[in-house]
Write an enzyme that holds these catalytic residues in place. Structure first.
Site, PDB file in Angstrom:
ATOM      1  N   HIS A  15       0.844  -1.202   0.000  1.00 10.59           N
ATOM      2  CA  HIS A  15       0.000   0.000   0.000  1.00 10.59           C
ATOM      3  C   HIS A  15       0.876   1.246   0.000  1.00 10.59           C
ATOM      4  O   HIS A  15       1.944   1.273   0.636  1.00 10.59           O
ATOM      5  CB  HIS A  15      -0.918   0.009   1.225  1.00 10.59           C
ATOM      6  CG  HIS A  15      -1.913  -1.101   1.200  1.00 10.59           C
ATOM      7  ND1 HIS A  15      -3.154  -0.980   0.608  1.00 10.59           N
ATOM      8  CD2 HIS A  15      -1.858  -2.370   1.665  1.00 10.59           C
ATOM      9  CE1 HIS A  15      -3.810  -2.131   0.718  1.00 10.59           C
ATOM     10  NE2 HIS A  15      -3.046  -2.983   1.361  1.00 10.59           N
ATOM     11  N   GLU A 202      -8.645 -12.706   4.686  1.00  9.14           N
ATOM     12  CA  GLU A 202      -7.634 -12.291   5.668  1.00  9.14           C
ATOM     13  C   GLU A 202      -8.283 -12.309   7.053  1.00  9.14           C
ATOM     14  O   GLU A 202      -8.009 -13.160   7.875  1.00  9.14           O
ATOM     15  CB  GLU A 202      -7.119 -10.888   5.320  1.00  9.14           C
ATOM     16  CG  GLU A 202      -6.161 -10.307   6.349  1.00  9.14           C
ATOM     17  CD  GLU A 202      -5.952  -8.797   6.177  1.00  9.14           C
ATOM     18  OE1 GLU A 202      -6.780  -8.128   5.537  1.00  9.14           O
ATOM     19  OE2 GLU A 202      -4.952  -8.290   6.732  1.00  9.14           O
TER      20      GLU A 202
HETATM   21 ZN    ZN Z   1      -3.381  -4.938   2.065  1.00 11.01          ZN
END
Ligand code: ZN
Length: 340
Positions: A15, A202
């Protein structure tokens, strides 16, 4: 044991703000007279439980960093430094994720914000030798209509070369919002040839991965590690050719797994999954790209398996066939060399 920082690889899960060097963050804080929370400078990686409170703490730290990115100059610096750091770790291709919305107020809108990132990606490619491409990512905590606006913007800059948008993503708290409501934005992106690169698997497990697969048609899943909990689903992911962007250090920092030894990388690989290891947010997790390969080595992977992992990252990238062939040959050279 060969040097993993010279293993040619592609970095597909990083990111923009989270890629920042700590020294850059400290510079920005000093010049704006902002006091950084001690969590940034105490030298320890972030460590939170995998619940809403944990995510909130992670997001608050992330926002502190993001709020210091208030100029074109800083945006360019972040992209160039990310590419230089990747180059030092053997990366040949960086696909960096950004939501331009956060930086739009400082540069005159989301269009100039994205154009700055893309131009910086072109410059960074020349400076570092790493191909830098961009993934525009919508956020689960914003309205799905905002995601459609971002998808239309992403489409205007779609390409394959460095300095273009190669995919459309969806990030932030996986538990937020209804996955299907982002379907229209992803269809706008996919119709224009952009890869579908949402986070999934996740914080939530197999049933959510199924939702993401059916609603967003992913080319790759951001993380996707929780598919290991359901062998039939994992086989289905492999059969569909969906690659997994596995970020072991991130998983431990965010409490998805207690320790690196619990990350089910061996299970994913045993089922034939194509995996690309990524650092996610090295600013917060204090763990960069090569560190992820070191973790894989600690899980028992030998050099041949680590080379195959790197090949997976290259194949899973959105680079041109010519670039991929060149890097795959470089992986062969790495494995053939008798260092160490
Ligand atoms: Zn990520």
């Amino acid at each position: 044991m060969r040097d993993l920082s010279t293993l040619p690889k592609a970095h597909l899960h990083l990111h923009f703000t989270g890629s920042m060097r700590l020294e850059t963050l400290v510079d920005l804080a000093q010049s704006s007279r902002t006091r950084l929370p001690s969590s940034f400078i105490d030298g320890d990686p972030l460590r939170v439980p995998a619940d809403h409170r944990g995510w909130f703490r992670f997001q608050r730290a992330y926002d502190t960093a993001r709020h210091l990115v208030t100029s074109e100059e800083t945006m360019r610096r972040i992209v160039v430094e990310a590419a230089l750091d990747d180059a030092a770790e053997g990366s040949r291709r960086l696909e960096i994720q950004v939501d331009p919305t956060s930086y739009a107020p400082f540069v005159g809108g989301i269009t100039p914000a994205l154009e700055i990132i893309l131009d910086a990606a072109r410059q960074a490619t020349i400076l570092s030798g790493v191909e830098v491409a961009v993934i525009v990512a919508a956020s689960r905590i914003r309205h799905p209509l905002d995601a459609r606006t971002l998808a239309r913007l992403a489409v205007r800059y779609a390409g394959q070369e460095p300095g273009t948008v190669v995919g459309f993503g969806l990030s932030n708290d996986e538990r937020a919002g209804r996955t299907a409501s982002w379907g229209p934005a992803f269809r706008i992106a996919q119709r224009a040839g952009l890869a579908s690169l949402p986070h999934g698997g996740e914080l939530l497990g197999p049933s959510h991965v199924r939702d993401v697969v059916s609603a967003l048609g992913p080319t790759r899943l951001g993380h996707g590690v929780r598919t290991a909990e359901d062998p039939a689903l994992l086989d289905e992911i492999v059969r569909r050719g969906i690659s997994l962007e596995v970020c072991p250090a991130s998983n431990v920092s965010l409490g998805v797994y207690h320790e690196a030894a619990d990350v089910p990388l061996p299970t994913l690989l045993a089922h034939g999954a194509q995996v690309a290891l990524g650092a996610d947010d090295p600013l917060l997790f204090h763990s960069r790209l090569t560190d992820q390969y070191e973790i894989a080595r600690s899980l028992g992977l030998g050099d041949a398996a680590l080379a195959e992992l790197a090949r997976g990252s290259i194949r899973a990238s959105l680079a041109s066939p010519g670039s991929k062939a060149r890097w795959l040959a470089e992986v062969d050279d790495w494995l053939a060399s008798d260092q160490g």
